[in-house]
Motif scaffolding. Structure first.
Motif, PDB file in Angstrom:
ATOM      1  N   LYS A  98       1.753   3.896   8.284  1.00  0.00           N
ATOM      2  CA  LYS A  98       2.170   3.602   6.901  1.00  0.00           C
ATOM      3  C   LYS A  98       1.490   4.547   5.916  1.00  0.00           C
ATOM      4  CE  LYS A  98       3.645  -1.170   7.254  1.00  0.00           C
ATOM      5  NZ  LYS A  98       3.443  -2.569   6.905  1.00  0.00           N
ATOM      6  N   GLU A  99       0.242   4.885   6.231  1.00  0.00           N
ATOM      7  CA  GLU A  99      -0.503   5.829   5.381  1.00  0.00           C
ATOM      8  C   GLU A  99       0.218   7.191   5.344  1.00  0.00           C
ATOM      9  OE1 GLU A  99      -4.809   7.878   5.704  1.00  0.00           O
ATOM     10  OE2 GLU A  99      -4.713   5.853   6.535  1.00  0.00           O
ATOM     11  N   SER A 107       3.428   6.921   3.348  1.00  0.00           N
ATOM     12  CA  SER A 107       3.199   6.865   1.896  1.00  0.00           C
ATOM     13  C   SER A 107       3.006   8.273   1.325  1.00  0.00           C
ATOM     14  CB  SER A 107       1.998   5.973   1.547  1.00  0.00           C
ATOM     15  OG  SER A 107       0.783   6.633   1.790  1.00  0.00           O
ATOM     16  N   LYS A 108       2.327   9.150   2.091  1.00  0.00           N
ATOM     17  CA  LYS A 108       2.114  10.536   1.641  1.00  0.00           C
ATOM     18  C   LYS A 108       3.449  11.300   1.606  1.00  0.00           C
ATOM     19  CE  LYS A 108      -2.540  10.481   1.929  1.00  0.00           C
ATOM     20  NZ  LYS A 108      -3.295  10.312   0.703  1.00  0.00           N
ATOM     21  N   GLU A 131       5.486  10.126  -1.406  1.00  0.00           N
ATOM     22  CA  GLU A 131       5.001  10.696  -2.678  1.00  0.00           C
ATOM     23  C   GLU A 131       5.680  12.030  -2.961  1.00  0.00           C
ATOM     24  OE1 GLU A 131       0.701  11.086  -3.294  1.00  0.00           O
ATOM     25  OE2 GLU A 131       0.478   9.080  -2.441  1.00  0.00           O
ATOM     26  N   ASP A 149       8.788  -0.247   0.539  1.00  0.00           N
ATOM     27  CA  ASP A 149       7.364  -0.192   0.151  1.00  0.00           C
ATOM     28  C   ASP A 149       7.048   1.001  -0.751  1.00  0.00           C
ATOM     29  OD1 ASP A 149       7.307  -2.298   1.872  1.00  0.00           O
ATOM     30  OD2 ASP A 149       5.992  -1.375   3.363  1.00  0.00           O
ATOM     31  N   TYR A 150       7.730   2.142  -0.509  1.00  0.00           N
ATOM     32  CA  TYR A 150       7.352   3.365  -1.220  1.00  0.00           C
ATOM     33  C   TYR A 150       8.452   3.903  -2.136  1.00  0.00           C
ATOM     34  CZ  TYR A 150       3.634   2.953   2.189  1.00  0.00           C
ATOM     35  OH  TYR A 150       2.596   2.474   2.954  1.00  0.00           O
TER      36      TYR A 150
END
Length: 195
Positions: free
Chosen positions: A84-85, A88-89, A92, A142-143
Protein backbone atom coordinates in the motif's frame (compact mmCIF):
# COMPACT_ATOMS: atom_id res chain seq x y z
CA UNK A 1 -6.64 22.38 -66.17
CA UNK A 2 -3.12 20.98 -65.94
CA UNK A 3 -1.90 23.84 -63.72
CA UNK A 4 -5.03 23.49 -61.50
CA UNK A 5 -4.26 19.81 -61.08
CA UNK A 6 -0.64 20.59 -60.20
CA UNK A 7 -1.72 23.27 -57.72
CA UNK A 8 -4.10 20.83 -56.05
CA UNK A 9 -1.39 18.17 -55.92
CA UNK A 10 1.08 20.68 -54.45
CA UNK A 11 -1.53 21.81 -51.90
CA UNK A 12 -2.28 18.18 -50.92
CA UNK A 13 1.43 17.47 -50.49
CA UNK A 14 1.88 20.59 -48.33
CA UNK A 15 -1.10 19.53 -46.22
CA UNK A 16 0.26 16.01 -45.81
CA UNK A 17 3.68 17.42 -44.93
CA UNK A 18 2.16 19.71 -42.29
CA UNK A 19 0.23 16.77 -40.81
CA UNK A 20 3.38 14.67 -40.71
CA UNK A 21 5.34 17.46 -38.99
CA UNK A 22 2.54 17.94 -36.45
CA UNK A 23 2.49 14.21 -35.74
CA UNK A 24 6.29 14.06 -35.37
CA UNK A 25 6.16 16.98 -32.92
CA UNK A 26 3.44 15.22 -30.92
CA UNK A 27 5.39 11.94 -30.90
CA UNK A 28 8.51 13.76 -29.68
CA UNK A 29 6.40 15.41 -26.97
CA UNK A 30 4.96 12.02 -26.00
CA UNK A 31 8.48 10.50 -25.81
CA UNK A 32 9.72 13.29 -23.54
CA UNK A 33 6.54 12.97 -21.39
CA UNK A 34 7.24 9.23 -21.02
CA UNK A 35 10.86 9.86 -19.96
CA UNK A 36 9.77 12.57 -17.50
CA UNK A 37 7.12 10.25 -16.04
CA UNK A 38 9.68 7.46 -15.64
CA UNK A 39 11.98 9.83 -13.73
CA UNK A 40 9.15 11.05 -11.45
CA UNK A 41 8.14 7.48 -10.61
CA UNK A 42 11.75 6.34 -10.10
CA UNK A 43 12.32 9.28 -7.71
CA UNK A 44 9.04 8.64 -5.85
CA UNK A 45 9.87 4.94 -5.38
CA UNK A 46 13.50 5.30 -4.26
CA UNK A 47 12.74 3.61 -0.91
CA UNK A 48 11.99 0.29 -2.62
CA UNK A 49 14.68 -2.09 -3.84
CA UNK A 50 15.04 -3.82 -7.21
CA UNK A 51 13.67 -7.14 -5.98
CA UNK A 52 10.46 -5.35 -4.92
CA UNK A 53 9.84 -3.22 -7.99
CA UNK A 54 11.36 -1.75 -11.13
CA UNK A 55 10.47 1.15 -13.43
CA UNK A 56 11.21 0.84 -17.16
CA UNK A 57 10.16 2.19 -20.56
CA UNK A 58 9.04 -0.10 -23.37
CA UNK A 59 7.10 0.65 -26.58
CA UNK A 60 6.43 4.25 -25.54
CA UNK A 61 4.92 3.24 -22.17
CA UNK A 62 6.20 3.32 -18.59
CA UNK A 63 6.04 0.00 -16.73
CA UNK A 64 6.14 -0.17 -12.94
CA UNK A 65 6.62 -3.88 -12.26
CA UNK A 66 5.86 -4.82 -8.64
CA UNK A 67 6.73 -8.24 -7.22
CA UNK A 68 3.95 -10.26 -5.65
CA UNK A 69 6.08 -10.45 -2.47
CA UNK A 70 5.85 -6.66 -2.09
CA UNK A 71 2.06 -6.66 -2.45
CA UNK A 72 0.55 -9.99 -1.38
CA UNK A 73 0.88 -13.07 0.80
CA UNK A 74 1.17 -16.35 -1.15
CA UNK A 75 -2.07 -17.11 -3.00
CA UNK A 76 -3.78 -14.02 -1.57
CA UNK A 77 -5.14 -10.91 -3.28
CA UNK A 78 -5.21 -8.73 -0.13
CA UNK A 79 -2.53 -6.01 -0.41
CA UNK A 80 -0.03 -5.81 2.48
CA UNK A 81 1.01 -2.61 4.29
CA UNK A 82 4.31 -2.21 2.38
CA UNK A 83 2.49 -2.74 -0.91
CA UNK A 84 0.00 0.00 0.00
CA UNK A 85 2.93 2.29 0.74
CA UNK A 86 4.27 1.74 -2.81
CA UNK A 87 0.80 2.26 -4.32
CA UNK A 88 0.40 5.54 -2.42
CA UNK A 89 3.68 6.83 -3.93
CA UNK A 90 2.57 5.82 -7.44
CA UNK A 91 -0.84 7.47 -6.88
CA UNK A 92 0.83 10.74 -5.83
CA UNK A 93 2.57 10.92 -9.21
CA UNK A 94 -0.52 9.83 -11.18
CA UNK A 95 -2.79 12.37 -9.49
CA UNK A 96 -0.51 15.15 -10.77
CA UNK A 97 -0.34 13.66 -14.30
CA UNK A 98 -3.96 13.72 -15.42
CA UNK A 99 -3.25 12.97 -19.11
CA UNK A 100 -1.93 9.46 -18.43
CA UNK A 101 -3.92 6.28 -19.12
CA UNK A 102 -3.37 3.54 -16.53
CA UNK A 103 -3.56 -0.25 -17.01
CA UNK A 104 -3.15 -2.52 -14.00
CA UNK A 105 -2.08 -6.01 -15.11
CA UNK A 106 -2.00 -9.06 -12.85
CA UNK A 107 0.48 -11.81 -13.81
CA UNK A 108 1.12 -15.25 -12.31
CA UNK A 109 3.65 -18.03 -12.79
CA UNK A 110 2.71 -21.26 -14.59
CA UNK A 111 2.13 -23.38 -11.47
CA UNK A 112 -1.51 -24.36 -11.10
CA UNK A 113 -3.31 -22.45 -8.36
CA UNK A 114 -4.44 -24.84 -5.63
CA UNK A 115 -7.59 -23.62 -3.91
CA UNK A 116 -7.94 -24.42 -0.21
CA UNK A 117 -11.40 -22.85 0.15
CA UNK A 118 -14.57 -22.32 -1.83
CA UNK A 119 -13.59 -18.68 -2.31
CA UNK A 120 -13.58 -16.62 -5.51
CA UNK A 121 -10.20 -17.94 -6.70
CA UNK A 122 -9.95 -21.32 -8.42
CA UNK A 123 -7.12 -20.83 -10.93
CA UNK A 124 -4.38 -18.45 -12.13
CA UNK A 125 -6.84 -16.42 -14.21
CA UNK A 126 -8.89 -15.70 -11.08
CA UNK A 127 -5.82 -14.85 -9.03
CA UNK A 128 -4.38 -12.48 -11.65
CA UNK A 129 -7.74 -10.72 -12.13
CA UNK A 130 -8.49 -10.38 -8.40
CA UNK A 131 -5.01 -9.03 -7.67
CA UNK A 132 -5.25 -6.42 -10.46
CA UNK A 133 -8.78 -5.54 -9.35
CA UNK A 134 -7.75 -5.10 -5.72
CA UNK A 135 -4.75 -2.90 -6.61
CA UNK A 136 -7.09 -0.79 -8.77
CA UNK A 137 -9.61 -0.53 -5.92
CA UNK A 138 -6.91 0.72 -3.52
CA UNK A 139 -5.60 3.30 -6.04
CA UNK A 140 -9.15 4.59 -6.64
CA UNK A 141 -10.76 4.30 -3.18
CA UNK A 142 -7.82 5.01 -0.88
CA UNK A 143 -5.59 7.24 -3.03
CA UNK A 144 -8.21 9.00 -5.21
CA UNK A 145 -6.90 8.07 -8.68
CA UNK A 146 -9.62 8.89 -11.24
CA UNK A 147 -11.48 5.62 -12.03
CA UNK A 148 -12.12 6.79 -15.61
CA UNK A 149 -8.38 6.59 -16.33
CA UNK A 150 -7.70 3.12 -14.93
CA UNK A 151 -8.35 -0.41 -16.27
CA UNK A 152 -7.54 -3.63 -14.39
CA UNK A 153 -6.87 -6.89 -16.25
CA UNK A 154 -5.66 -10.39 -15.46
CA UNK A 155 -3.08 -12.00 -17.75
CA UNK A 156 -2.68 -15.31 -15.85
CA UNK A 157 0.58 -17.14 -16.78
CA UNK A 158 0.68 -16.09 -20.43
CA UNK A 159 3.14 -13.15 -20.34
CA UNK A 160 6.17 -14.42 -18.40
CA UNK A 161 9.26 -12.24 -18.15
CA UNK A 162 11.50 -15.17 -17.14
CA UNK A 163 11.46 -18.95 -17.52
CA UNK A 164 8.99 -20.76 -15.27
CA UNK A 165 11.49 -23.63 -14.96
CA UNK A 166 13.24 -22.08 -11.92
CA UNK A 167 11.95 -20.76 -8.59
CA UNK A 168 13.63 -17.40 -9.27
CA UNK A 169 12.01 -17.15 -12.72
CA UNK A 170 8.58 -18.04 -11.32
CA UNK A 171 9.04 -15.40 -8.62
CA UNK A 172 9.73 -12.71 -11.26
CA UNK A 173 6.67 -13.78 -13.26
CA UNK A 174 4.33 -13.29 -10.28
CA UNK A 175 3.83 -9.55 -10.46
CA UNK A 176 1.56 -6.58 -10.90
CA UNK A 177 2.45 -4.25 -13.75
CA UNK A 178 1.22 -0.67 -13.69
CA UNK A 179 1.38 0.32 -17.37
CA UNK A 180 1.25 4.06 -18.06
CA UNK A 181 0.80 5.77 -21.40
CA UNK A 182 0.26 9.44 -22.21
CA UNK A 183 -3.16 10.04 -23.74
CA UNK A 184 -2.88 9.49 -27.51
CA UNK A 185 -6.02 11.44 -28.44
CA UNK A 186 -4.17 14.31 -30.17
CA UNK A 187 -2.16 11.86 -32.30
CA UNK A 188 -5.28 9.83 -33.15
CA UNK A 189 -7.11 13.03 -34.12
CA UNK A 190 -4.38 13.86 -36.66
CA UNK A 191 -4.48 10.29 -38.05
CA UNK A 192 -8.27 10.46 -38.35
CA UNK A 193 -8.21 13.84 -40.05
CA UNK A 194 -9.71 15.77 -37.13
CA UNK A 195 -8.43 19.40 -36.79
Amino acid sequence: AKSEELNKLSHDLDERDAKLRAMQALMARKDSAVQALKKKLTDALLGFNNSELSVSVKDGKVYVSMSDKLLFSTGSFAVDKRGKEALSKIAEVLNKQTDINIDIEGHTDSKAYVSTTNGPINNNWDLSVMRASNVTKILVDDYKVDPLRITPSGKSKYFPVESNETADGRSKNRRIEVVLEPDMKAIMDILNGVN
